[in-house]
Motif scaffolding. Structure first.
Motif, PDB file in Angstrom:
ATOM      1  N   ILE A   1       0.563  -1.242   0.087  1.00 22.98           N
ATOM      2  CA  ILE A   1       0.036  -0.110   0.023  1.00 22.98           C
ATOM      3  C   ILE A   1       1.047   1.303   0.015  1.00 22.98           C
ATOM      4  CG2 ILE A   1      -1.772   1.214   1.354  1.00 22.98           C
ATOM      5  CD1 ILE A   1      -3.006  -1.224   2.204  1.00 22.98           C
ATOM      6  N   ASN A   2       2.010   1.384   0.950  1.00 25.53           N
ATOM      7  CA  ASN A   2       2.595   2.605   0.813  1.00 25.53           C
ATOM      8  C   ASN A   2       3.630   2.602  -0.307  1.00 25.53           C
ATOM      9  OD1 ASN A   2       2.198   2.679   3.457  1.00 25.53           O
ATOM     10  ND2 ASN A   2       3.858   1.995   4.375  1.00 25.53           N
ATOM     11  N   ALA A   3       3.944   1.638  -1.029  1.00 25.80           N
ATOM     12  CA  ALA A   3       4.374   1.618  -2.509  1.00 25.80           C
ATOM     13  C   ALA A   3       3.545   2.204  -3.413  1.00 25.80           C
ATOM     14  CB  ALA A   3       5.137   0.378  -2.815  1.00 25.80           C
ATOM     15  N   GLY A   4       2.430   1.870  -3.444  1.00 25.92           N
ATOM     16  CA  GLY A   4       1.323   2.144  -4.235  1.00 25.92           C
ATOM     17  C   GLY A   4       1.002   3.880  -4.010  1.00 25.92           C
ATOM     18  N   MET A   5       1.195   4.292  -2.811  1.00 28.17           N
ATOM     19  CA  MET A   5       0.886   5.588  -2.693  1.00 28.17           C
ATOM     20  C   MET A   5       2.142   6.265  -3.214  1.00 28.17           C
ATOM     21  SD  MET A   5      -1.946   5.774  -1.084  1.00 28.17           S
ATOM     22  CE  MET A   5      -2.613   4.228  -1.976  1.00 28.17           C
ATOM     23  N   LEU A   6       3.301   5.920  -3.186  1.00 30.25           N
ATOM     24  CA  LEU A   6       4.229   6.624  -3.493  1.00 30.25           C
ATOM     25  C   LEU A   6       4.271   6.704  -5.272  1.00 30.25           C
ATOM     26  CD1 LEU A   6       6.909   8.216  -2.893  1.00 30.25           C
ATOM     27  CD2 LEU A   6       8.259   5.832  -2.699  1.00 30.25           C
ATOM     28  N   LEU A   7       3.865   5.472  -5.715  1.00 32.86           N
ATOM     29  CA  LEU A   7       3.557   5.398  -7.324  1.00 32.86           C
ATOM     30  C   LEU A   7       2.540   6.638  -7.466  1.00 32.86           C
ATOM     31  CD1 LEU A   7       3.912   1.768  -8.175  1.00 32.86           C
ATOM     32  CD2 LEU A   7       5.371   3.780  -8.933  1.00 32.86           C
ATOM     33  N   LEU A   8       1.497   6.603  -6.878  1.00 24.33           N
ATOM     34  CA  LEU A   8       0.465   7.311  -7.208  1.00 24.33           C
ATOM     35  C   LEU A   8       0.652   8.822  -6.950  1.00 24.33           C
ATOM     36  CD1 LEU A   8      -2.590   7.832  -7.910  1.00 24.33           C
ATOM     37  CD2 LEU A   8      -2.950   7.728  -5.331  1.00 24.33           C
ATOM     38  N   THR A   9       1.800   9.211  -5.914  1.00 26.74           N
ATOM     39  CA  THR A   9       2.094  10.496  -6.060  1.00 26.74           C
ATOM     40  C   THR A   9       3.131  10.931  -7.177  1.00 26.74           C
ATOM     41  OG1 THR A   9       2.162  10.260  -3.380  1.00 26.74           O
ATOM     42  CG2 THR A   9       3.769  12.008  -4.627  1.00 26.74           C
TER      43      THR A   9
END
Length: 126
Positions: free
Chosen positions: A76-84
């Protein structure tokens, strides 16, 4: 004042990830005023993504979080970084995360650890 301190701590954590990983970049002249401005803007975007999208994703992925004993939070945290990174690209902000593995996952780990370490020195305001 607390918001500013926490934003600067998050920017410092993001900066450490940028320094340690080749797959996370700010593509402006290093350490110029534009670089630091971009870092602060990306930090604010990252904060908004974590405040708005992350709780929804955590609620939907609650079973996976429990099943994996919390390791799914790294995804989830990696996905939030990719979304950013994607949102930054939509606004022509020169920030980019190359891929999910290893850039986003390791970046999320670094940002989490550095943020946690910095939070030890930031007063709660209680």
């Amino acid at each position: 004042m607390r918001f500013i301190i926490r934003t600067l701590a998050a920017a410092a954590a993001l900066w450490v990830a940028i320094q340690l990983l080749d797959g996370i970049d700010i593509t402006t002249k290093a350490y110029s005023p534009e670089y630091w401005g971009t870092l602060l803007i990306v930090t604010l975007i990252f904060g908004l993504v974590n405040a708005i999208v992350r709780p929804i994703v955590k609620a939907l992925g609650c079973a996976l979080i429990v099943l994996t004993l919390g390791l799914f939070l790294l995804v989830i945290n990696a996905g939030m970084l990719l979304l950013t990174s994607w949102i930054s690209g939509q606004f022509d902000i020169p920030f980019h995360v190359d891929d999910f593995w290893p850039s986003a996952v390791l970046g999320a780990i670094i940002i989490s650890v550095v943020s946690w370490l910095l939070s030890l020195f930031i007063p709660d305001g209680d």
